[in-house]
Design an enzyme around this catalytic site. Structure first.
Site, PDB file in Angstrom:
ATOM      1  N   CYS A 407       0.836  -1.205   0.000  1.00 10.45           N
ATOM      2  CA  CYS A 407       0.000   0.000   0.000  1.00 10.45           C
ATOM      3  C   CYS A 407       0.873   1.259   0.000  1.00 10.45           C
ATOM      4  O   CYS A 407       1.422   1.613  -1.030  1.00 10.45           O
ATOM      5  CB  CYS A 407      -0.969  -0.028   1.176  1.00 10.45           C
ATOM      6  SG  CYS A 407      -2.366   1.098   0.980  1.00 10.45           S
ATOM      7  N   HIS A 540      -3.578  -5.185   0.180  1.00  9.57           N
ATOM      8  CA  HIS A 540      -3.031  -5.692   1.447  1.00  9.57           C
ATOM      9  C   HIS A 540      -3.100  -7.217   1.444  1.00  9.57           C
ATOM     10  O   HIS A 540      -4.014  -7.809   2.030  1.00  9.57           O
ATOM     11  CB  HIS A 540      -3.833  -5.139   2.626  1.00  9.57           C
ATOM     12  CG  HIS A 540      -3.599  -3.690   2.906  1.00  9.57           C
ATOM     13  ND1 HIS A 540      -2.628  -3.249   3.787  1.00  9.57           N
ATOM     14  CD2 HIS A 540      -4.183  -2.584   2.408  1.00  9.57           C
ATOM     15  CE1 HIS A 540      -2.657  -1.923   3.831  1.00  9.57           C
ATOM     16  NE2 HIS A 540      -3.579  -1.484   2.997  1.00  9.57           N
ATOM     17  N   GLU A 542      -1.553  -9.345   3.077  1.00  7.80           N
ATOM     18  CA  GLU A 542      -1.413  -9.943   4.412  1.00  7.80           C
ATOM     19  C   GLU A 542      -2.766 -10.308   5.019  1.00  7.80           C
ATOM     20  O   GLU A 542      -2.851 -11.169   5.908  1.00  7.80           O
ATOM     21  CB  GLU A 542      -0.650  -9.001   5.353  1.00  7.80           C
ATOM     22  CG  GLU A 542      -1.396  -7.751   5.797  1.00  7.80           C
ATOM     23  CD  GLU A 542      -1.261  -6.575   4.844  1.00  7.80           C
ATOM     24  OE1 GLU A 542      -1.573  -5.442   5.257  1.00  7.80           O
ATOM     25  OE2 GLU A 542      -0.834  -6.790   3.692  1.00  7.80           O
TER      26      GLU A 542
END
Length: 611
Positions: A407, A540, A542
């Site tokens: 990001c 994102h 993750e």
């Protein structure tokens, strides 16, 4: 009938309810049951989107764009499910719903009260959400884990406690169980039970009786038999209803610790869950999950080789601000058979100003960056610390150190390239214009369709598709990590993006945008060809990592930091075995998202960024 297991906490907050709730759900899933989870947060906010990461940790984003408590990340990772924004209940959401009903006249002129109107709204919400399918079967869950945030006795959680007291009679004794997590302190070698006796007494006074008492010991020593006997006697439960949860080498061992104390058998008896009612295929699938989880923890104990990662971030004072990032790194390290050595660097300490104001921290920060096996720059908002992040990115790029930008980290990698390779010295993000003045080279800009005057509902949120460029399958490491697929889906949470006017100039100079949105005007994956691993994503990734299915970009990053041979090995595995963690119904086009025909819907809640 759905079975409900409530997990409450006493004595102190942050006692570990989320891990115990997730572990309980995982253990039931290993028996072949379908499990969902709900988190109750008693704060007045509608959702977590408006809170700074330093308040409650990271804001976890779901497929539908819901911005929720980080515990929902625990549930998704442990249970390998896909939840929605309705799986996070807040006081704000409940009060909003009740007030809207009152304004519509739904209560037929009655006086609207906490009991029964608010408590009924809570119960109705739980019952509705508990039946929503969350896995690939598309079937209603068998079990719903409900985590009650906060601590028993908190004034803000009182309506939820009362709602749960009533709920146990609505669903029936055989369909409702309560696990109460309490603190057992070790004082000079003696395990103290009085805090647990007090909190259980308070819980019973509110009309809820614990079926299991999970004693959290903040030490490596397990719960003593004499302590268990004392808690059993004074809390009016059997000794088989008292379990100890002491510190273990990692949270992934907690399910096995609970299993060793007979929690599965107890819950099966208490909730009248008959193994004969579970299909053979579901039982087999559950057994395989249990075996894979045990193997994961066994391998973790045998890891000796380290992989050194430096995280250069803005919110390093509270590690929970990067909870999913940490988990993605851990999962990737497990797969690469490495012990993760994670160092934290506050990005502002890398800046020249710190050299004058705090030389010790400046040199300590740079010492960590210079010695890193891999450098990670995660997301964030605002100007503070961004110059330090770009200095770390420049070091990674020039010294051929594996780099992953997420990001803001992705955007700053592009800004750094424009400044130092394209010689656009004043290149910057338009996000910082109010603090630095308008940049002559805004290589990162406000997203085109977004209002400049309203912050509410203006994020690009939720699961979105990315299309890899034609020809990238021949060289792109990022694409290979996703199994070589042409289109992938990751979750987004951002307002700014790479300025399309600079894309051609940037790509001609050697930095490739290998992944874009379906229209081709949003840059979503960046990669540098002549580098061992230099990758950035606007999304994102993750947020979609799993212990047994690590996030592809994080896996490649950790593998590259472990060595080129490890990276090649993982690329081969990914090309052969990669499977997206999302249900098929969620992987839809942007047109379907915009029209509302897909599973992902636009977020409507407000958001304010915090420095």
């Amino acid at each position: 009938m759905t079975k409900y297991i409530v997990v409450s906490g006493g004595v102190i907050s942050g006692i570990g309810k989320g891990v115990i709730a997730s572990s309980t759900g995982l253990l039931l899933k290993t028996t072949g049951l379908k499990v969902t989870a709900i988190k109750i947060d008693p704060y007045m906010n509608i959702d977590a989107g408006t809170m700074a990461p330093t308040e409650h940790g990271e804001v976890y984003v779901l497929n539908d764009g819901g911005e929720v408590d980080l515990d929902l990340g625990n549930y998704e990772r442990y249970l390998d499910v896909t939840l929605s924004r309705d799986n996070n209940i807040t006081t704000g959401k409940i009060y909003r719903e009740v007030i809207e009903k009152e304004r519509r006249g739904d209560y037929l002129g009655k006086t609207v009260q906490i009991v029964p109107h608010v408590t009924n709204a809570i119960q109705d919400w739980i019952e509705r959400v508990s039946k929503i399918p969350v896995d690939e079967t598309g079937e209603a869950p068998d079990v719903c884990i409900i985590e009650l945030g906060g601590t028993i006795g908190d004034i803000e959680s009182a309506p939820f406690v009362e709602a749960l007291r009533q709920f146990q009679f609505r669903v029936g004794h055989a369909n409702f169980a309560l696990i109460h997590v309490s603190l057992v302190l070790d004082m000079h070698g003696e395990q103290k039970t009085k805090p647990t006796q007090t909190t259980v007494g308070a819980l019973r006074g509110l009309g809820l009786l614990p079926d299991l008492i999970a004693c959290r010991l903040p030490a490596a020593s397990p719960l003593l038999p004499s302590t268990k006997e004392k808690i059993s006697m004074f809390c009016h439960v059997g000794q088989d209803q008292v379990v100890g949860v002491h510190d273990v080498s990692s949270v992934y061992h907690v399910p096995l610790l609970l299993k060793s104390q007979g929690i599965i058998g107890f819950l099966q008896r208490r909730l009248e869950i008959l193994p004969s009612h579970i299909s053979k295929s579901s039982s087999l699938k559950g057994e395989q999950l249990g075996a894979r989880w045990q193997e994961l923890t066994r391998r973790q104990e045998r890891l000796f080789d380290e992989v050194s990662i430096v995280l250069v971030g803005k919110y390093t004072a509270l590690k929970d601000s990067y909870m999913s990032v940490i988990k993605a790194l851990e999962h990737s390290a497990f797969r690469c058979q490495r012990k993760l050595k994670l160092q934290w660097v506050e990005s502002s300490y890398l800046e020249n100003e710190s050299k004058e104001t705090d030389p010790a921290k400046y040199h300590e920060a740079w010492s960590a960056v210079v010695g890193a096996g891999g450098i990670l720059v995660p997301g964030g908002f605002g100007l503070r610390g961004t110059e330090g992040m770009m200095l770390a990115i420049k070091w990674a790029r020039e010294q051929k150190v594996p780099f992953l930008g997420i990001c803001l980290g992705f955007q700053l990698a592009v800004v750094e390239w424009c400044r130092n390779v394209l010689d656009l010295k004043d290149a910057n993000s338009a996000e910082f214009d109010t603090e630095t003045g308008a940049t002559p080279h805004p290589v990162v800009i406000f997203m085109p369709e977004i209002s400049r005057t309203h912050l509410g509902g203006t994020m690009r949120l939720g699961l979105r598709p990315t299309v890899f460029e034609e020809g990238s399958e021949n060289w792109s490491v990022a694409r290979k990590l996703y199994g070589g697929k042409e289109k992938i889906w990751e979750r987004h949470r951002h307002r700014y993006e790479i300025n399309p006017e600079y894309v051609e100039q940037i790509e001609k100079s050697g930095l490739s945008f290998v992944g874009k949105n379906e229209e081709g005007n949003r840059m979503q994956v960046m990669e540098l060809k002549d580098h061992v691993f230099f990758v950035g994503l606007q999304a994102h990734p993750e947020l979609c990592t799993r212990p047994l299915n690590p996030s592809p970009p994080f896996l490649g990053f950790v593998a590259a930091a472990a060595g080129i041979s490890t990276l090649k090995e993982q690329l081969k595995i990914q090309l052969e075995t990669f499977k997206p963690p999302h249900p098929e119904s969620a992987m839809v086009s942007e047109d379907q998202i915009r029209s509302g025909t897909g599973v992902v819907t636009k977020a409507v809640n407000g958001i304010v960024e915090h420095e």
